[in-house]
Write an enzyme that holds these catalytic residues in place. Structure first.
Site, PDB file in Angstrom:
ATOM      1  N   GLY A   1       0.824  -1.212   0.000  1.00 40.21           N
ATOM      2  CA  GLY A   1       0.000   0.000   0.000  1.00 40.21           C
ATOM      3  C   GLY A   1       0.852   1.254   0.000  1.00 40.21           C
ATOM      4  O   GLY A   1       1.929   1.305  -0.570  1.00 40.21           O
ATOM      5  N   SER A   2       0.385   2.265   0.669  1.00 40.78           N
ATOM      6  CA  SER A   2       1.044   3.575   0.646  1.00 40.78           C
ATOM      7  C   SER A   2       2.355   3.617   1.415  1.00 40.78           C
ATOM      8  O   SER A   2       3.102   4.580   1.285  1.00 40.78           O
ATOM      9  CB  SER A   2       0.098   4.641   1.195  1.00 40.78           C
ATOM     10  OG  SER A   2      -0.975   4.811   0.310  1.00 40.78           O
TER      11      SER A   2
END
Length: 165
Positions: free
Chosen positions: A89-90
């Site tokens: 993810g981020s």
């Protein structure tokens, strides 16, 4: 005292075996101590965030150790291994920014450089016309980057990215 070649071989082999066993025992003790440290850090996080599984790799003195916890898939009860792929993810943006900043501080990267300097296959492409410092709202050829958000002042921009007079 005269020692026969056969006895010398047996004694040498025995001494070598004892030395290797002691070394392996020391390595096992070091690995157990490292596991205790990792367990102490990871297990509370697994419990707090109800994580199905975690894989941790630690390198000490060029020796990699892997510690796997829980499941890669609750649905299939597949255990985590060194080969489990996790969705980052981020968080990957945080790692990238941290590594790029470190590379800049150590002189291995300049935010003023164009990508083609580090990835020659990008030379002449549209992305090669930009650099990380272009994020101040300026234009570089026909590549336009959005301006800084209102809460970012010019003084907060890293010195490498300040416009040169």
């Amino acid at each position: 005292m005269i020692i026969s070649p056969t006895l010398r071989t047996v004694l040498t082999g025995g001494a070598l075996s004892a030395l290797l066993a002691a070394s392996a025992c020391h390595a096992a003790d070091a690995n157990a101590a490292l596991r205790a440290i990792v367990d102490h850090a990871v297990r509370p996080l697994i419990a707090e965030y109800d994580l199905p599984g975690v894989a941790v790799a630690v390198t000490v003195d060029d020796m990699a150790s892997f510690f796997n916890y829980g499941l890669a898939s609750r649905e299939h009860a597949t255990p985590v291994s060194e080969n489990t792929l996790f969705e980052l993810g981020s968080i990957s943006k945080t790692f990238t920014a941290t590594l790029a900043s470190y590379a800049q501080v150590t002189g291995k990267l300049s935010l003023d450089d164009h990508p083609g300097k580090y990835l020659p296959e990008l030379n002449g492409s549209a992305i090669d016309k930009a650099n990380a410092c272009a994020a101040d709202g300026s234009t570089t050829a026909d590549y336009r980057v959005p301006p800084n958000p209102p809460h970012v002042s010019p003084a907060s921009v890293t010195p490498a990215c300040r416009r040169r007079a």
